[in-house]
Design a protein around this motif. Sequence first.
Motif, PDB file in Angstrom:
ATOM      1  N   GLY A   1      -3.447 -40.402 -44.557  1.00 22.26           N
ATOM      2  CA  GLY A   1      -3.488 -40.439 -45.955  1.00 22.26           C
ATOM      3  C   GLY A   1      -3.292 -38.744 -46.553  1.00 22.26           C
ATOM      4  N   ALA A   2      -3.815 -38.669 -47.642  1.00 17.85           N
ATOM      5  CA  ALA A   2      -3.561 -37.182 -48.293  1.00 17.85           C
ATOM      6  C   ALA A   2      -4.241 -35.988 -47.303  1.00 17.85           C
ATOM      7  CB  ALA A   2      -4.295 -37.266 -49.595  1.00 17.85           C
ATOM      8  N   PHE A   3      -5.367 -36.211 -46.666  1.00 21.96           N
ATOM      9  CA  PHE A   3      -5.777 -35.325 -45.478  1.00 21.96           C
ATOM     10  C   PHE A   3      -4.767 -35.241 -44.443  1.00 21.96           C
ATOM     11  CE2 PHE A   3      -9.462 -37.392 -47.276  1.00 21.96           C
ATOM     12  CZ  PHE A   3     -10.316 -36.452 -47.578  1.00 21.96           C
ATOM     13  N   HIS A   4      -3.903 -35.996 -44.022  1.00 20.70           N
ATOM     14  CA  HIS A   4      -2.919 -35.758 -43.137  1.00 20.70           C
ATOM     15  C   HIS A   4      -1.849 -35.033 -43.687  1.00 20.70           C
ATOM     16  CE1 HIS A   4       0.758 -36.426 -40.643  1.00 20.70           C
ATOM     17  NE2 HIS A   4      -0.280 -36.774 -39.672  1.00 20.70           N
ATOM     18  N   ALA A   5      -1.398 -35.394 -44.950  1.00 26.41           N
ATOM     19  CA  ALA A   5      -0.490 -34.563 -45.604  1.00 26.41           C
ATOM     20  C   ALA A   5      -0.608 -33.063 -45.737  1.00 26.41           C
ATOM     21  CB  ALA A   5      -0.045 -35.117 -47.116  1.00 26.41           C
ATOM     22  N   VAL A   6      -2.017 -32.847 -46.336  1.00 29.91           N
ATOM     23  CA  VAL A   6      -2.321 -31.521 -46.337  1.00 29.91           C
ATOM     24  C   VAL A   6      -2.287 -30.528 -44.878  1.00 29.91           C
ATOM     25  CG1 VAL A   6      -4.445 -30.033 -46.788  1.00 29.91           C
ATOM     26  CG2 VAL A   6      -3.700 -32.055 -48.344  1.00 29.91           C
ATOM     27  N   ALA A   7      -2.872 -31.394 -43.866  1.00 30.54           N
ATOM     28  CA  ALA A   7      -2.848 -30.877 -42.778  1.00 30.54           C
ATOM     29  C   ALA A   7      -1.693 -30.446 -42.094  1.00 30.54           C
ATOM     30  CB  ALA A   7      -3.799 -31.683 -41.740  1.00 30.54           C
ATOM     31  N   VAL A   8      -0.682 -31.332 -42.336  1.00 26.83           N
ATOM     32  CA  VAL A   8       0.625 -31.044 -41.932  1.00 26.83           C
ATOM     33  C   VAL A   8       1.423 -29.724 -42.727  1.00 26.83           C
ATOM     34  CG1 VAL A   8       3.204 -31.990 -41.933  1.00 26.83           C
ATOM     35  CG2 VAL A   8       1.191 -33.166 -41.135  1.00 26.83           C
ATOM     36  N   VAL A   9       1.130 -29.738 -43.963  1.00 23.88           N
ATOM     37  CA  VAL A   9       1.710 -28.572 -44.697  1.00 23.88           C
ATOM     38  C   VAL A   9       0.791 -27.370 -44.302  1.00 23.88           C
ATOM     39  CG1 VAL A   9       1.619 -27.712 -47.007  1.00 23.88           C
ATOM     40  CG2 VAL A   9       2.035 -29.844 -46.737  1.00 23.88           C
ATOM     41  N   LEU A  10      -0.355 -27.202 -44.034  1.00 24.78           N
ATOM     42  CA  LEU A  10      -1.271 -26.059 -43.442  1.00 24.78           C
ATOM     43  C   LEU A  10      -0.650 -25.781 -42.190  1.00 24.78           C
ATOM     44  CD1 LEU A  10      -4.688 -26.723 -44.814  1.00 24.78           C
ATOM     45  CD2 LEU A  10      -3.091 -25.066 -45.657  1.00 24.78           C
ATOM     46  N   LEU A  11      -0.431 -26.816 -41.153  1.00 20.46           N
ATOM     47  CA  LEU A  11      -0.003 -26.479 -40.076  1.00 20.46           C
ATOM     48  C   LEU A  11       1.382 -25.668 -40.019  1.00 20.46           C
ATOM     49  CD1 LEU A  11       0.300 -26.918 -36.916  1.00 20.46           C
ATOM     50  CD2 LEU A  11       1.400 -29.078 -37.373  1.00 20.46           C
ATOM     51  N   VAL A  12       2.216 -26.237 -40.976  1.00 21.99           N
ATOM     52  CA  VAL A  12       3.764 -25.467 -41.057  1.00 21.99           C
ATOM     53  C   VAL A  12       3.388 -24.246 -41.422  1.00 21.99           C
ATOM     54  CG1 VAL A  12       5.871 -25.548 -42.180  1.00 21.99           C
ATOM     55  CG2 VAL A  12       4.893 -27.331 -41.156  1.00 21.99           C
ATOM     56  N   VAL A  13       2.510 -23.963 -42.635  1.00 19.87           N
ATOM     57  CA  VAL A  13       2.335 -22.622 -43.220  1.00 19.87           C
ATOM     58  C   VAL A  13       1.739 -21.745 -41.999  1.00 19.87           C
ATOM     59  CG1 VAL A  13       0.793 -21.422 -44.788  1.00 19.87           C
ATOM     60  CG2 VAL A  13       2.175 -23.460 -45.597  1.00 19.87           C
ATOM     61  N   PHE A  14       0.834 -22.251 -41.309  1.00 18.46           N
ATOM     62  CA  PHE A  14       0.053 -21.050 -40.326  1.00 18.46           C
ATOM     63  C   PHE A  14       0.747 -20.932 -39.194  1.00 18.46           C
ATOM     64  CE2 PHE A  14      -3.923 -22.501 -42.696  1.00 18.46           C
ATOM     65  CZ  PHE A  14      -4.086 -21.070 -43.158  1.00 18.46           C
ATOM     66  N   VAL A  15       1.939 -21.840 -38.579  1.00 20.50           N
ATOM     67  CA  VAL A  15       2.764 -21.229 -37.694  1.00 20.50           C
ATOM     68  C   VAL A  15       3.488 -20.146 -38.079  1.00 20.50           C
ATOM     69  CG1 VAL A  15       4.688 -22.008 -36.442  1.00 20.50           C
ATOM     70  CG2 VAL A  15       2.422 -23.604 -36.675  1.00 20.50           C
ATOM     71  N   ALA A  16       4.096 -20.344 -39.541  1.00 18.40           N
ATOM     72  CA  ALA A  16       5.009 -19.197 -40.007  1.00 18.40           C
ATOM     73  C   ALA A  16       4.271 -17.928 -40.104  1.00 18.40           C
ATOM     74  CB  ALA A  16       5.627 -19.649 -41.164  1.00 18.40           C
ATOM     75  N   VAL A  17       3.111 -18.229 -40.701  1.00 18.07           N
ATOM     76  CA  VAL A  17       2.281 -17.002 -40.923  1.00 18.07           C
ATOM     77  C   VAL A  17       1.843 -16.347 -39.594  1.00 18.07           C
ATOM     78  CG1 VAL A  17      -0.015 -16.143 -41.819  1.00 18.07           C
ATOM     79  CG2 VAL A  17       1.343 -17.703 -43.214  1.00 18.07           C
ATOM     80  N   GLY A  18       1.486 -17.000 -38.676  1.00 19.43           N
ATOM     81  CA  GLY A  18       1.104 -16.411 -37.262  1.00 19.43           C
ATOM     82  C   GLY A  18       2.138 -15.531 -36.884  1.00 19.43           C
ATOM     83  N   LEU A  19       3.164 -16.402 -36.814  1.00 20.94           N
ATOM     84  CA  LEU A  19       4.614 -15.603 -35.966  1.00 20.94           C
ATOM     85  C   LEU A  19       4.891 -14.310 -36.992  1.00 20.94           C
ATOM     86  CD1 LEU A  19       6.724 -18.839 -35.261  1.00 20.94           C
ATOM     87  CD2 LEU A  19       5.390 -17.238 -33.756  1.00 20.94           C
ATOM     88  N   TRP A  20       4.811 -14.514 -38.254  1.00 22.77           N
ATOM     89  CA  TRP A  20       5.121 -13.296 -39.087  1.00 22.77           C
ATOM     90  C   TRP A  20       4.133 -12.093 -38.671  1.00 22.77           C
ATOM     91  CZ3 TRP A  20       2.482 -10.609 -42.789  1.00 22.77           C
ATOM     92  CH2 TRP A  20       3.249  -9.574 -43.507  1.00 22.77           C
TER      93      TRP A  20
END
Length: 231
Positions: A157-176
């Motif tokens: 549900g909404a929890f999954h959607a938030v987790a996916v968004v955060l996942l993408v953000v933290f991959v990008a932030v971590g690589l940066w």
Amino acid sequence: MIAAHGLRWILTVLFVVVTAVSLARALRPDPAHAAAERTTHALHAAMGPAMAVMVWPRGMDVPGTPQAAFFALAAAWFVAAALFRGRWIWQAAGEEPHPRTHTILHALMMGAMAWMVLAMPGGMNSGHSAAGAGSMADMPGMKMSGPGAGMSMRLHGAFHAVAVVLLVVFVAVGLWWLSRAFDTARLTPEPAVASASGANRAESAALRRAVDAGCHGAMALGMAVMLLVMV
């Protein structure tokens, strides 16, 4: 909680190393070391153990609400620092000032940590008992798979959607952060424009910035892995 035993240990070691480096930076005996910078390292030092505990089944026995409150306050502190202390938040003597963008990223990490503590059923029944499995299966936003200590958690549900968004953000932030660490580590002062002692100080400052960026990148990617196993 993470079901894969090997991955648990890898993430635990990662978070312990980041904690040790952050704690050393926070306690570095340098009167010129800015108080706000020490606070940043201290908050990351507190974040490391919380992440390490979260990967283990017993981590779900730790009350989640106090942790969430702590990290929410930490996120608010970073937001306030970015809003009310100008473009450059702090600057230790001889070191490059800390930009507002970094402070916002720190706030994002702390806020995401507060969300993860609540999304993963911290403070509920133990995940390795039969009663605990039944209790957590009934939690909104959570699905459990596998019996006993080998079970894993999945958000929906909404929890999954938030987790996916955060996942993408933290991959990008971590690589940066990691790319910044590598770039900073390559920087050396020009001997023609600096004395030997000045060059050494500049090199030390560059190395500290590289280590800081590397730790932030490792923490962000570690959080991304935690989110990945939840989706």
